[in-house]
Design a protein around this motif. Structure first.
Motif, short mmCIF file in Angstrom:
data_model
loop_
_atom_site.label_atom_id
_atom_site.label_comp_id
_atom_site.label_asym_id
_atom_site.label_seq_id
_atom_site.Cartn_x
_atom_site.Cartn_y
_atom_site.Cartn_z
N THR A 30 4.10 6.84 8.87
CA THR A 30 4.09 7.18 7.45
C THR A 30 4.71 8.55 7.24
O THR A 30 5.54 8.74 6.37
CB THR A 30 2.65 7.17 6.90
N HIS A 39 12.66 4.12 6.47
CA HIS A 39 11.51 3.26 6.77
C HIS A 39 11.71 2.39 7.99
O HIS A 39 10.80 1.77 8.46
CB HIS A 39 11.17 2.41 5.54
N GLU A 102 -2.93 -5.66 1.46
CA GLU A 102 -1.85 -4.69 1.25
C GLU A 102 -2.36 -3.47 0.49
O GLU A 102 -1.95 -2.35 0.77
CB GLU A 102 -0.68 -5.34 0.52
N GLU A 103 -3.26 -3.70 -0.46
CA GLU A 103 -3.82 -2.58 -1.22
C GLU A 103 -4.64 -1.66 -0.31
O GLU A 103 -4.57 -0.43 -0.41
CB GLU A 103 -4.69 -3.07 -2.38
N GLN A 105 -4.26 -1.36 2.95
CA GLN A 105 -3.31 -0.68 3.84
C GLN A 105 -2.68 0.52 3.14
O GLN A 105 -2.54 1.59 3.73
CB GLN A 105 -2.21 -1.64 4.29
N GLU A 106 -2.30 0.34 1.89
CA GLU A 106 -1.71 1.45 1.12
C GLU A 106 -2.72 2.57 0.94
O GLU A 106 -2.39 3.75 1.10
CB GLU A 106 -1.23 0.95 -0.25
N ARG A 109 -2.98 4.36 4.26
CA ARG A 109 -1.80 5.22 4.47
C ARG A 109 -1.90 6.48 3.62
O ARG A 109 -1.62 7.59 4.11
CB ARG A 109 -0.51 4.46 4.13
N ASN A 110 -2.29 6.34 2.37
CA ASN A 110 -2.42 7.50 1.49
C ASN A 110 -3.48 8.47 1.99
O ASN A 110 -3.28 9.68 1.99
CB ASN A 110 -2.72 7.07 0.05
#
Length: 139
Positions: A30, A39, A102-103, A105-106, A109-110
């Motif tokens: 990231t 990416h 996915e949410e 995972q995001e 990451r954040n």
């Protein structure tokens, strides 16, 4: 008993770097993607970095007076290690995708990015290697 301790120590030594790599890979990827806008981990910046690393490796081989034959073997071992780490990283990403939406995972990451930025704010770009002047004050 000593043999058992030696085996445990060697197993820890063997797996510790891999476990560390697995733990920090999402953060590192990231951070790299954010800082380079790249990416896929390819492109001119990546190529220049690999060239510099190869030059440094060759310099170290020369300093250590490693024969060309052994240099080739070491380079092959390095390439195999890099490929294995890449495969392990991909496997880890697939596993994370199976576990988290996915949410999620995001969000992870954040959160990792925020934690990384906080750490860099406290410890400087190179962390514990003494880049900031605070280390002199603590002695």
């Amino acid at each position: 008993m000593k043999i058992s301790s030696a085996k445990k120590l060697s197993i820890r030594q063997l797996f510790a770097p891999a476990l560390l790599a697995i733990a920090i890979a999402p953060l590192a990827l990231t951070a790299q993607a954010d800082s380079h806008g790249d990416h896929e981990g390819k492109g001119p910046d990546r190529e220049r970095m690999e060239e510099r690393m190869e030059e440094r490796r060759q310099e170290v081989y020369q300093r250590a007076e490693i024969s060309e034959e052994k240099q080739a073997e070491l380079n092959e071992a390095h390439a195999e290690h890099r490929e294995a780490m890449h495969a392990l990283r991909e496997e880890h990403h697939e596993r994370v995708a199976e576990i988290l939406s996915e949410e999620e995972q995001e969000a992870l990451r954040n959160a990792m990015h925020e934690a990384h930025e906080e750490y860099r704010g406290k410890h400087g770009k190179r962390g514990h290697y003494g880049d900031n002047d605070d280390s002199a004050d603590s002695e």
